[in-house]
Structure formats: C-alpha cells, structure tokens
Design an enzyme around this catalytic site. Structure first.
Site, short mmCIF file in Angstrom:
data_model
loop_
_atom_site.label_atom_id
_atom_site.label_comp_id
_atom_site.label_asym_id
_atom_site.label_seq_id
_atom_site.Cartn_x
_atom_site.Cartn_y
_atom_site.Cartn_z
N ASP A 41 -2.61 -0.49 1.73
CA ASP A 41 -2.51 0.77 1.01
C ASP A 41 -1.41 0.65 -0.04
OD1 ASP A 41 -3.11 3.44 0.45
OD2 ASP A 41 -1.59 4.18 1.82
N HIS A 59 -5.49 -3.23 -7.41
CA HIS A 59 -6.53 -3.64 -6.45
C HIS A 59 -6.70 -5.16 -6.45
CE1 HIS A 59 -7.44 0.42 -5.54
NE2 HIS A 59 -7.98 0.71 -6.70
N LEU A 151 -11.26 -18.44 11.97
CA LEU A 151 -10.84 -17.05 11.90
C LEU A 151 -12.02 -16.14 11.58
CD1 LEU A 151 -8.37 -15.07 11.81
CD2 LEU A 151 -8.34 -15.46 9.33
#
Length: 263
Positions: A41, A59, A151
């Site tokens: 965030d 972003h 992962l």
C-alpha cells in the site's frame, strides 16, 4: 542497538548491510512462517510525494519492490506468498487511466514472475471481471508454472474476500444440488472445512503472517476467511520504500509471538 541508515533511510550503507546480516543470522535459529500475505500500500502517495505526474510511477515502483520482496521470502525459506495487487473494488472505483496503467503493470509482473526460475504462479480472484488481455496473461502464467515446485506465488487480482466466500457458497450449493441432496442435509453437513475446500486458495495452508505497508491497519477485504488466525504486522514505509530490514523485522516479530489460534 540503534542503526543509522543514511539520509533517506534507503539502507545502502555498510551499517545497514551489517545489521541485515545480523537479523538473518538471528532468523536462522527461529521458526519462519510457511505462508506470508502481503498488502502493498502507498504506491500512489509515494508517486505524489516525489512529484510524479501520474500514480503509474508509484505502481511500477511497487511492482518492482514486490519482485524484490519475493526474492527475500524465497531466500528465507518461506513456501507461499500471496500478493494483493488489484481488488474487485479497485476495478469499479479507480480512475480509468490509472486502472489501465495498473492493468499493464500487473500483466508485466505476472509474465516476469512466471519466468523467474522455479516459482509457481497462481491467480486468485475473479478473472471474469478483468480485461481479456490481462486474464489471458494470468492464465498463461499459471499454466506455464503449474509443474514448478519452488516458491508458490498467489496473485490476488480482481480479488475480494467477501466475493470469495460468496463464490465458495455458490460452489457448495451447486455441487450439493448436482448430487441430489436436500437443503436440510446441506445445513447439517456444512462445516468451515467444507467452505475452505471451495475457496480460491483451496489446498493451501492459511497465511501465518499478513504484512501491510504505509501504516494503514485494515484488511481491505483481503483473505478474510483465511486470515482468521493470522498474525498481523504493519510497516510505516510506503510500498516502494519497503526495505529488506523492514521485512526481516516483521519475520523476527512473528517468530517471537505466542500464537493462540483464537484461544
């Protein structure tokens, strides 16, 4: 021990590297989480503070940070990471130009992660709500990595926790109806475990630790069901400014907690 990291706190100096190495040595003796969920965030605020004309710069910096974050997790032996990239609410409420940029950035990130060694990429969310090109990129990333054993990276795109629970209930009803069961039988047999089997993350362990950047302390409709017994850690840094030391402190804090799982 107080460590000075430099004028901008970027962590580029020798003291920072020594402190990071010290934290890693400490964590080698501790129990690290199996599944970490990350809510990045503050990307828009970061771009605004630095004077960029559009949020896209934030972003894009946030996406680059997420690739770095996944590397930290992989090095530490964490098995599953869930990234909250685009909510269902974002699809309805974000400015159209910002949303278009964000969709392109997510597509680039998914493509890059799907070619990152042995990582497995999975999309969680309502891909039917997404533009077809983004849905295709996400589907291709999932298909390309389905046999990978490294992962496990969940990309929450077009995601909403309430929507996920509604979709799970609909799936249960449809399955029960197909089997010819009655409503009374369904009511009698319904359990949290059955609902869990119909979530987007079916087959996965719930997140042990949920991290959120930018100082905000709320879930924002992320993994509502799965995080019922998760630990939470909130970082003041804006998303693109997250440092490895911030992450390591979160893991150290998690390892020191006495998890009660609702008790």
């Amino acid at each position: 021990m107080k460590v000075t990291f430099g004028q901008n706190g970027s962590g580029a100096g020798p003291l920072y590297r020594l402190y990071t190495a010290r934290l890693r040595r400490q964590l080698a003796q501790l129990h690290v989480p199996h599944h970490v969920a990350m809510m990045i965030d503050g990307n828009r605020r970061w771009a605004k503070q630095l004077g960029y004309a559009t949020p896209a710069h934030g972003h894009r910096a946030g996406a680059a940070k997420m690739r770095e974050f996944l590397g930290w997790c992989d090095e530490l032996g964490i098995d599953v990471v869930s990234l909250y990239l685009l909510s269902a609410d974002n699809l309805r409420k974000r400015d159209s130009n910002e949303l278009a940029d964000l969709i392109d950035i997510i597509a680039e990130l998914a493509e890059a992660l799907s070619r990152e060694g042995n990582w497995r990429v999975q999309t969680v969310g309502r891909t039917d709500l997404l533009p077809p090109d983004l849905a295709r990129v996400l589907s291709d990333a999932t298909e390309r990595t389905k046999d990978h054993t490294g992962l496990h990276v969940n990309l929450a795109v077009g995601y909403g926790g309430r929507n996920e629970i509604v979709d799970a209930v609909r799936s249960i009803l449809a399955q029960h109806d197909a089997n010819g069961g009655t409503i009374a039988e369904l009511a009698e047999s319904l359990t949290p475990e059955i609902i869990g089997q119909h979530l987007y993350t079916t087959g996965q362990a719930d997140p042990d630790l949920v991290i959120r950047t930018s100082g905000e302390q709320r879930l924002s409709d992320f993994l509502l069901w799965q995080s019922a017994h998760s630990e939470f850690y909130f970082v003041e840094a804006l998303g693109p400014d997250l440092r490895e030391v911030d992450f390591l402190r979160a893991i150290r804090d998690y390892a020191s907690r006495d998890r009660r799982f609702g008790g």
